[in-house]
Design a protein around this motif. Structure first.
Motif, PDB file in Angstrom:
ATOM      1  N   LEU A 149     -32.524  -1.991  -1.320  1.00  0.00           N
ATOM      2  CA  LEU A 149     -32.665  -2.703  -2.594  1.00  0.00           C
ATOM      3  C   LEU A 149     -32.108  -4.115  -2.509  1.00  0.00           C
ATOM      4  CD1 LEU A 149     -31.751   0.145  -5.118  1.00  0.00           C
ATOM      5  CD2 LEU A 149     -34.011  -0.811  -4.661  1.00  0.00           C
ATOM      6  N   LEU A 150     -30.989  -4.266  -1.805  1.00  0.00           N
ATOM      7  CA  LEU A 150     -30.402  -5.593  -1.624  1.00  0.00           C
ATOM      8  C   LEU A 150     -31.337  -6.488  -0.831  1.00  0.00           C
ATOM      9  CD1 LEU A 150     -27.962  -7.498  -1.913  1.00  0.00           C
ATOM     10  CD2 LEU A 150     -27.037  -6.525   0.197  1.00  0.00           C
ATOM     11  N   PHE A 151     -31.953  -5.937   0.215  1.00  0.00           N
ATOM     12  CA  PHE A 151     -32.893  -6.699   1.037  1.00  0.00           C
ATOM     13  C   PHE A 151     -34.101  -7.147   0.206  1.00  0.00           C
ATOM     14  CE2 PHE A 151     -36.613  -6.958   3.794  1.00  0.00           C
ATOM     15  CZ  PHE A 151     -36.161  -7.807   4.793  1.00  0.00           C
ATOM     16  N   VAL A 152     -34.650  -6.204  -0.591  1.00  0.00           N
ATOM     17  CA  VAL A 152     -35.818  -6.530  -1.425  1.00  0.00           C
ATOM     18  C   VAL A 152     -35.463  -7.607  -2.446  1.00  0.00           C
ATOM     19  CG1 VAL A 152     -37.396  -5.617  -3.172  1.00  0.00           C
ATOM     20  CG2 VAL A 152     -36.891  -4.277  -1.112  1.00  0.00           C
ATOM     21  N   ARG A 153     -34.306  -7.467  -3.095  1.00  0.00           N
ATOM     22  CA  ARG A 153     -33.898  -8.454  -4.101  1.00  0.00           C
ATOM     23  C   ARG A 153     -33.652  -9.822  -3.480  1.00  0.00           C
ATOM     24  NH1 ARG A 153     -30.122  -5.729  -6.123  1.00  0.00           N
ATOM     25  NH2 ARG A 153     -28.285  -6.685  -5.198  1.00  0.00           N
ATOM     26  N   ARG A 154     -33.092  -9.834  -2.284  1.00  0.00           N
ATOM     27  CA  ARG A 154     -32.747 -11.107  -1.644  1.00  0.00           C
ATOM     28  C   ARG A 154     -33.996 -11.867  -1.185  1.00  0.00           C
ATOM     29  NH1 ARG A 154     -28.299 -10.582   2.883  1.00  0.00           N
ATOM     30  NH2 ARG A 154     -27.072 -10.152   1.012  1.00  0.00           N
ATOM     31  N   TYR A 155     -34.997 -11.128  -0.701  1.00  0.00           N
ATOM     32  CA  TYR A 155     -36.162 -11.792  -0.114  1.00  0.00           C
ATOM     33  C   TYR A 155     -37.434 -11.634  -0.949  1.00  0.00           C
ATOM     34  CZ  TYR A 155     -33.186 -12.207   3.976  1.00  0.00           C
ATOM     35  OH  TYR A 155     -32.146 -12.514   4.823  1.00  0.00           O
ATOM     36  N   SER A 156     -37.289 -11.245  -2.198  1.00  0.00           N
ATOM     37  CA  SER A 156     -38.466 -11.059  -3.050  1.00  0.00           C
ATOM     38  C   SER A 156     -39.194 -12.379  -3.298  1.00  0.00           C
ATOM     39  CB  SER A 156     -38.059 -10.424  -4.381  1.00  0.00           C
ATOM     40  OG  SER A 156     -37.091 -11.231  -5.044  1.00  0.00           O
ATOM     41  N   VAL A 157     -38.452 -13.460  -3.495  1.00  0.00           N
ATOM     42  CA  VAL A 157     -39.076 -14.763  -3.748  1.00  0.00           C
ATOM     43  C   VAL A 157     -39.863 -15.212  -2.509  1.00  0.00           C
ATOM     44  CG1 VAL A 157     -38.652 -17.205  -4.247  1.00  0.00           C
ATOM     45  CG2 VAL A 157     -37.325 -15.439  -5.413  1.00  0.00           C
ATOM     46  N   VAL A 158     -39.294 -14.992  -1.327  1.00  0.00           N
ATOM     47  CA  VAL A 158     -39.992 -15.345  -0.088  1.00  0.00           C
ATOM     48  C   VAL A 158     -41.289 -14.563   0.033  1.00  0.00           C
ATOM     49  CG1 VAL A 158     -39.850 -15.340   2.427  1.00  0.00           C
ATOM     50  CG2 VAL A 158     -37.837 -15.934   1.069  1.00  0.00           C
ATOM     51  N   ALA A 159     -41.241 -13.267  -0.291  1.00  0.00           N
ATOM     52  CA  ALA A 159     -42.444 -12.435  -0.208  1.00  0.00           C
ATOM     53  C   ALA A 159     -43.518 -12.913  -1.178  1.00  0.00           C
ATOM     54  CB  ALA A 159     -42.069 -10.978  -0.498  1.00  0.00           C
ATOM     55  N   VAL A 160     -43.112 -13.286  -2.383  1.00  0.00           N
ATOM     56  CA  VAL A 160     -44.078 -13.795  -3.374  1.00  0.00           C
ATOM     57  C   VAL A 160     -44.716 -15.097  -2.899  1.00  0.00           C
ATOM     58  CG1 VAL A 160     -44.303 -14.741  -5.702  1.00  0.00           C
ATOM     59  CG2 VAL A 160     -42.981 -12.654  -5.333  1.00  0.00           C
ATOM     60  N   LEU A 185     -45.106 -16.123   0.199  1.00  0.00           N
ATOM     61  CA  LEU A 185     -46.015 -15.834   1.306  1.00  0.00           C
ATOM     62  C   LEU A 185     -47.322 -15.233   0.800  1.00  0.00           C
ATOM     63  CD1 LEU A 185     -43.555 -14.380   3.987  1.00  0.00           C
ATOM     64  CD2 LEU A 185     -44.725 -16.583   4.056  1.00  0.00           C
ATOM     65  N   ALA A 186     -47.236 -14.368  -0.214  1.00  0.00           N
ATOM     66  CA  ALA A 186     -48.443 -13.771  -0.788  1.00  0.00           C
ATOM     67  C   ALA A 186     -49.313 -14.836  -1.449  1.00  0.00           C
ATOM     68  CB  ALA A 186     -48.055 -12.687  -1.798  1.00  0.00           C
ATOM     69  N   LEU A 187     -48.690 -15.752  -2.175  1.00  0.00           N
ATOM     70  CA  LEU A 187     -49.436 -16.849  -2.800  1.00  0.00           C
ATOM     71  C   LEU A 187     -50.080 -17.736  -1.738  1.00  0.00           C
ATOM     72  CD1 LEU A 187     -47.005 -17.891  -5.685  1.00  0.00           C
ATOM     73  CD2 LEU A 187     -49.234 -16.764  -5.905  1.00  0.00           C
ATOM     74  N   VAL A 223     -54.055 -18.453  -1.397  1.00  0.00           N
ATOM     75  CA  VAL A 223     -54.625 -19.807  -1.451  1.00  0.00           C
ATOM     76  C   VAL A 223     -55.608 -20.025  -0.310  1.00  0.00           C
ATOM     77  CG1 VAL A 223     -54.051 -22.248  -1.102  1.00  0.00           C
ATOM     78  CG2 VAL A 223     -52.752 -20.888  -2.741  1.00  0.00           C
ATOM     79  N   VAL A 224     -55.238 -19.589   0.891  1.00  0.00           N
ATOM     80  CA  VAL A 224     -56.114 -19.770   2.053  1.00  0.00           C
ATOM     81  C   VAL A 224     -57.274 -18.787   2.011  1.00  0.00           C
ATOM     82  CG1 VAL A 224     -56.228 -19.766   4.574  1.00  0.00           C
ATOM     83  CG2 VAL A 224     -54.186 -20.629   3.429  1.00  0.00           C
ATOM     84  N   VAL A 268     -51.060 -14.756   7.931  1.00  0.00           N
ATOM     85  CA  VAL A 268     -51.635 -13.793   8.872  1.00  0.00           C
ATOM     86  C   VAL A 268     -52.074 -14.497  10.150  1.00  0.00           C
ATOM     87  CG1 VAL A 268     -53.571 -12.210   9.264  1.00  0.00           C
ATOM     88  CG2 VAL A 268     -52.351 -12.178   7.071  1.00  0.00           C
ATOM     89  N   GLN A 269     -52.706 -15.671  10.030  1.00  0.00           N
ATOM     90  CA  GLN A 269     -53.115 -16.437  11.206  1.00  0.00           C
ATOM     91  C   GLN A 269     -51.915 -16.888  12.026  1.00  0.00           C
ATOM     92  OE1 GLN A 269     -55.521 -19.204   8.770  1.00  0.00           O
ATOM     93  NE2 GLN A 269     -57.185 -18.845  10.223  1.00  0.00           N
TER      94      GLN A 269
END
Length: 254
Positions: free
Chosen positions: A9-20, A22-24, A28-29, A43-44
């Motif tokens: 849970l700590l890992f998810v909370r800490r890096y959730s913004v980074v994951a979002v 990367l998804a955006l 976009v691409v 992915v590339q």
């Protein structure tokens, strides 16, 4: 709650913004808002990293060697210079402006001169790393020495402790927290400085790899090596934090 679940849970909370983000970026691409030849998708970039994994590892060992040698030399110079500056206020007054001047010179500006003077081998790269790391280390150590309370110094003097004993048993142990703070900053400078020096000449290293893929417009490989350098820096800082916890755990407490 189990420790493993808490860590997850700590890992998810800490890096959730980074994951979002990367998804955006991927979206976009993927939807063609930006062409992938201008901005490769995550992915590339991962695929490019996997394709060139062993080549990147081969170049990385030269960059890391340069950064580590330069950092070790910088640490040695920092310890010597910081002790001399702490012992003599006059010496500190004369040397401190030179340290500040060194810090104001951009790395990218002095790197070409070092290559011209010292050639394309490892020497100019090591020198550039030394110039980059010894300022934060020296300042951190001086601040650490000066953090010692006067009462403690007076106690050592009353016990007729020598200068060596004062530094060995009081000032250097007291400066360890400052030392590791400066070392974390210096290590990030060291890796970047090694890469910058490799841009300007050489046969091996991540900077050489970056130059080659830039000239061939392989932006996915370019992003891959940029992220790889960032990960290497974070890993080195993490290693320093681990050593710091081990060392400071043995420090005497008030």
């Amino acid at each position: 709650m189990p420790t493993a679940l808490k860590s997850l849970l700590l890992f998810v909370r800490r890096y959730s913004v980074v994951a979002v983000l990367l998804a955006l970026w991927q979206a976009v691409v993927a939807f063609g808002l930006l062409p992938d030849y201008l901005l490769p998708s995550p992915v590339q970039i991962v695929a490019a990293f996997i394709d060139d994994f062993w080549l990147l590892m081969n170049h990385a060992k030269y960059t890391l060697l340069t950064a580590l040698i330069g950092t070790l030399i910088g640490l040695l110079l920092s310890f010597v210079l910081s002790i001399l500056m702490d012992l003599s206020a006059g010496f500190k007054e004369k040397i401190y402006p030179l340290l500040l001047l060194n810090q104001t010179i951009p790395t990218i500006a002095i790197a070409p001169l070092l290559v011209i003077w010292l050639g394309y081998g490892i020497l100019p790269k090591v020198v550039l790393v030394v110039l980059s790391v010894f300022f934060p280390m020296t300042i951190a150590l001086i601040d650490g020495y000066q953090s010692v309370e006067k009462e403690q110094l007076n106690l050592f003097k009353s016990m007729k402790a020598s200068t060596y004993q004062s530094y060995r048993y009081l000032k250097i142990p007291s400066a360890m927290g400052y030392f590791f703070t400066g070392l974390k900053v210096a290590m990030s400078y060291a890796l970047v400085s090694a890469v910058v020096a490799e841009w300007l000449g050489g046969y091996h290293g991540l900077g050489v790899y970056m130059t080659r893929v830039r000239k061939s417009y392989e932006l996915d490989n370019m992003f891959a090596v940029i992220f790889f350098i960032s990960v290497l820096t974070l890993l080195l800082i993490g290693l320093i934090k681990l050593i710091e916890r081990r060392v400071l755990a043995y420090q005497p407490r008030d």
